[in-house]
Design a protein around this motif. Structure first.
Motif, PDB file in Angstrom:
ATOM      1  N   HIS A  71       0.830  -1.216   0.000  1.00  0.00           N
ATOM      2  CA  HIS A  71       0.000   0.000   0.000  1.00  0.00           C
ATOM      3  C   HIS A  71       0.858   1.257   0.000  1.00  0.00           C
ATOM      4  N   ARG A  72       1.912   1.260   0.838  1.00  0.00           N
ATOM      5  CA  ARG A  72       2.786   2.424   0.935  1.00  0.00           C
ATOM      6  C   ARG A  72       3.449   2.695  -0.420  1.00  0.00           C
ATOM      7  N   VAL A  75       1.001   4.287  -2.869  1.00  0.00           N
ATOM      8  CA  VAL A  75       0.806   5.714  -2.588  1.00  0.00           C
ATOM      9  C   VAL A  75       1.983   6.514  -3.131  1.00  0.00           C
TER      10      VAL A  75
END
Length: 147
Positions: A71-72, A75
């Motif tokens: 997820h990081r 982003v």
């Protein structure tokens, strides 16, 4: 009897051409091609409607399967993508301004050339005026000394 009563049906050039086209089968070929074209257009319109309906569906209900530990990274990639788009827009703007700058520089060069030619013309005219003054002052000196 009148002349037009003798031949109630006269063949015009357009009617003769149409008759030859019908007997040669050209009209039926043109008609078949037109039917094929209409069918093709109908297929395109059906595809367009289905595509339009697919595009109008909201994307909020669809989820991308991204694992939690990524997820990081996703982003960060989105941020990098936005930065890239902004940089691309800036570069496109600078390229467009370069072309306008080139145009303006060429206009300035043209204006400078015109100005220099006008300066040369003014200089020659001022030299002529100065020469006329000298001639006029010499003549007035000659006439005043003769008096």
């Amino acid at each position: 009897m009148h002349q037009w009563d003798l031949s109630p049906f006269s063949v015009t050039p357009a009617a003769a051409l149409l008759s030859r086209c019908v007997s040669g089968g050209v009209v039926s070929q043109r008609f078949q091609m037109l039917q094929m074209f209409c069918g093709h257009l109908q297929d395109l319109l059906k595809d367009q409607n289905s595509l339009r309906q697919r595009l109008m569906r909201p994307l909020g209900r669809t989820n991308l399967p991204v694992q939690a530990h990524l997820h990081r990274s996703v982003v960060e990639v989105v941020k990098m993508l936005l930065d890239f788009i902004e940089t691309l827009e800036e570069k496109l703007d600078s390229v467009q301004s370069c072309t306008t700058t080139r145009d303006r520089i060429s206009q300035l060069n043209t204006s400078l050339a015109q100005l220099l030619s006008q300066v040369a013309e003014v200089q020659s005219l001022s030299n002529q005026v100065l020469q006329w003054r000298e001639v006029g002052s010499k003549e007035s000196d000659v006439t005043s000394s003769a008096d």
